[in-house]
Design an enzyme around this catalytic site. Structure first.
Site, short mmCIF file in Angstrom:
data_model
loop_
_atom_site.label_atom_id
_atom_site.label_comp_id
_atom_site.label_asym_id
_atom_site.label_seq_id
_atom_site.Cartn_x
_atom_site.Cartn_y
_atom_site.Cartn_z
N ASP A 334 0.83 -1.19 0.00
CA ASP A 334 0.00 0.00 0.00
C ASP A 334 0.88 1.25 0.00
OD1 ASP A 334 -2.66 1.35 0.51
OD2 ASP A 334 -1.61 1.96 2.34
N GLU A 371 1.79 -0.42 -5.05
CA GLU A 371 0.90 0.68 -5.37
C GLU A 371 1.81 1.90 -5.49
OE1 GLU A 371 -3.33 2.50 -3.82
OE2 GLU A 371 -1.76 2.19 -2.32
#
Length: 684
Positions: A334, A371
């Site tokens: 993330d 990401e």
């Protein structure tokens, strides 16, 4: 006994348990032992002596007789001087940063950890566990190549929490609930599940007295989330996670974890003191020039100092633990661009932690997915990582959505996304095949809502509509929300099939969102992070009612794996697209693609170096039918075309398995409005 500084965390040995922790600026450390999770005080407090129990910056002690199941925490004394970056608070009971399990009692209070005062009666507690007791049998990572991977992004609890899931009540919303649904995943054909965060997180870390559902607010980087276990005994939580992994592996399905190493649930200067802040605040977090303030490149209040040596070691040790002890196959990081920031928060080139994750021997066969952006403005899609890293391709999501919606100026972008986004990933000496292709994920609309809402409807979040993106590239097809109009319903169904086909038939690794194959809806909420209710859960009645769509997705996955150019046993890899694959582009006439801004259609034949025609694809995002001239291989050619996909047709005519399509006898094919077709040759 004095104990030893290595390894960090709790280590069970013959005489008891050794505890070791890092704190360079602490003046005293106390180890608190508890009998019960909701005890109002410790059963024993042991003060660590700075001379006897400290080596360099590490505090350590071996407590005889302490075994698996022991609950514990720490009080750490030191300067409370925010202006200097120190936030020691000896009244707060802290979790062990290397603790393998966490107990959360009924008395836990995040609010108490935010305000002055003692938290001994309201804290989470670390738990000593024995990681060696589980029998893995012959389990090992599956190591599916990315070219043979279809990822299914899912929420562990949301997958089975709905009472209509068919899972026994004791297993709903748990790791073992996932095990019960493995046959469904096998029928769908996915080869990997990507689980939203399963590290222990703070469910109270959310405004408006709602519940944190997604879990992007970790309090531990080693402990599985206790609420996802059928048995609330923290010792068993690790075992249930492992049982899930072992069962998925036996079914040929990999386990990828969505991990959050960019921030913690401690938030900003008004946040709670539950772990890292109380051990060494200015080591774990990036601070502003005013050290009383936290740098916020994550949108969550704080940012971990990932390239600081202590924090970097913590992250690497955590990753190695989940691979070696928990047998996971990969990680999706993330806001991974936080890894590209130095200790002051400034962007840097060749950040040490990115390369060290890439080259770590324990992670040698592990999937690494970034990401590749953060909330501070770094956007690194196409340039993240030196070697093994793949990337979530947000550009794929936006461009596919915009084209299918019918926006102008999108046909050239569609060409790039179909062919593996080589405009992003084909630069320099990076390997090709970097793109993780998706049109929906947990963050945003479901595919059903993407074609049912023009704008977000996040009222239930209680933030006045300020949360969630306003850039959705969505279209409601003529009515906002649910509609009984048959014309609108058919159009929405067609658009969904178009989006899913482009995702699964483009070069790169496809990722599907849990429930899209059953038209799961969140009622237009594009930021359901705090909706632990039916709005977020998989509604299995929808799966039953939309079984034709599930069949369509399963056929698409088989088509992807059964077509040589898209993988079939690895005979044709994504890396070969640049050298062996040739895309021949067309418009409605052969060899005449229309690249103008107002074009809404495109077609192509896909060849290999041997010039065998394999696939012909025509996509019509226009609001009227279009007649496409087919290459030789139709009625006049030696190799006849067979239709395997036509998204304008009703099930079961909308898709067929490779080699079993409907013969096409005409030299032209009428592609209906807002639909696509796939034809294949009769391969010998």
């Amino acid at each position: 006994m004095p104990g030893r500084p290595f390894p960090l965390g709790p280590t069970i040995c013959k005489k008891g348990t050794n505890f070791s922790l890092f704190s360079a600026s602490a003046t005293m450390v106390e180890l608190l032992l508890f009998k019960g999770v909701d005890d109002l005080g410790p059963s024993r407090t042991i003060e660590l002596d700075a001379q006897r129990n400290r080596t360099s910056h590490y505090w350590h002690i071996l407590v005889c007789g302490v075994a698996a199941g022991q609950l514990y925490g720490f009080r750490v004394h030191g300067p409370d001087d925010p202006a200097a970056g120190h936030r020691f608070d000896s009244q707060k009971v802290l979790l062990d940063p290397y603790g393998r399990s966490v107990a959360v009692g009924e008395n836990y209070s995040r609010a108490a950890a935010c305000r002055p005062g003692d938290t001994v009666a309201t804290c989470m507690k670390s738990v000593v566990v024995d990681p060696s007791r589980f029998d893995w049998e012959d389990d090992c990572p599956l190591n599916h190549p990315f070219r043979q991977t279809v990822i299914y992004e899912m929420h562990v609890a949301g997958f089975t929490r709905n009472p209509n899931s068919g899972v026994p009540a004791t297993k709903r919303g748990t790791f073992l609930g996932v095990v019960d649904k493995i046959p469904y995943l096998q029928t769908l054909g996915v080869t990997a599940v990507e689980l939203l965060p399963v590290f222990q997180f703070d469910s109270q870390d959310v405004p408006n007295r709602l519940e944190n559902y997604w879990g992007y607010d970790p309090v531990s980087f080693f402990a599985p989330h206790l609420a996802y276990c059928t048995d609330r005994d923290p010792q068993h939580c690790m075992d249930e996670f492992r049982m899930m992994v072992k069962a998925l592996h036996k079914a040929g399905i990999e386990v990828i974890l969505d991990v959050v190493y960019n921030h913690t649930s401690e938030g900003n200067e008004q946040g709670p003191t539950v772990c890292f802040r109380g051990f060494e605040n200015n080591v774990y977090y990036i601070l502003n020039q005013d050290k009383a303030q936290y740098a916020n490149f994550t949108g969550s209040g704080n940012t971990l100092k990932a390239n600081q040596s202590i924090v970097k070691r913590l992250i690497l040790d955590s990753l190695a633990y989940w691979v070696t002890e928990m047998h996971v196959d990969g990680f999706r990081f993330d806001l991974a661009s936080v890894f590209s920031r130095n200790e002051a928060g400034e962007p840097m080139i060749n950040a040490p932690i990115i390369w060290e994750i890439d080259s770590h021997p324990a992670l040698a066969g592990t999937k690494l997915i970034a990401e590749a952006w953060d909330e501070g403005g770094l956007y690194q899609v196409g340039s993240f990582g030196p070697d093994k890293w793949k990337e979530w391709n947000g550009q794929f999501r936006d461009d596919i959505r915009a084209f299918v919606k019918g926006d102008q100026g999108t046909v050239v972008k569609l060409r790039e996304r179909i062919t593996g986004s080589l405009d992003l990933y084909g630069v320099g000496d990076r390997p090709t095949g970097q793109s993780i292709n998706f049109v929906t994920c947990h963050d945003g609309f479901t595919v059903n809502d993407l074609v049912s809402y023009d704008s977000k409807h996040n009222e239930a979040n209680g933030e006045g509509g300020r949360d969630g993106t306003d850039t959705n590239h969505s279209w409601n097809c003529g009515a906002e929300g649910p509609s009984g109009d048959q014309t609108i319903s058919l159009l929405r169904s067609r658009q969904i099939k178009n989006l899913l086909a482009l995702t699964l038939l483009s070069a790169g690794t496809p990722m599907l969102l849990m429930g899209d194959e059953g038209r799961r809806t969140q009622g237009g909420n594009n930021n359901a992070y705090c909706q632990n209710n039916a709005a977020s859960w998989f509604d299995w009645r929808l799966e039953t009612g939309n079984r034709d769509l599930g069949r369509y997705v399963a056929h698409l996955i088989r088509l992807r794996f059964g077509t040589e150019v898209l993988g079939n046993g690895g005979r044709f890899t994504l890396e070969q697209y640049q050298t062996e694959a040739q895309y021949e582009w067309h418009g409605i006439e052969l060899g005449k693609p229309d690249w103008k801004a107002d074009s809404h259609s495109i077609a192509f034949t896909l060849h290999t170096a041997s010039q065998k025609r394999l696939l012909y694809v025509a996509v019509n995002a226009f609001w009227d039918t279009l007649s496409f001239q087919l290459p030789s291989g139709g009625a006049a050619g030696p190799l006849g075309w067979r239709r395997i996909v036509d998204t304008s047709l009703a099930s079961p005519d909308d898709i067929a398995d490779a080699g079993r399509g409907v013969p096409v006898t005409d030299a032209r094919y009428i592609v209906n409005s807002r639909s696509l077709i796939v034809l294949e040759t009769s391969l010998s």
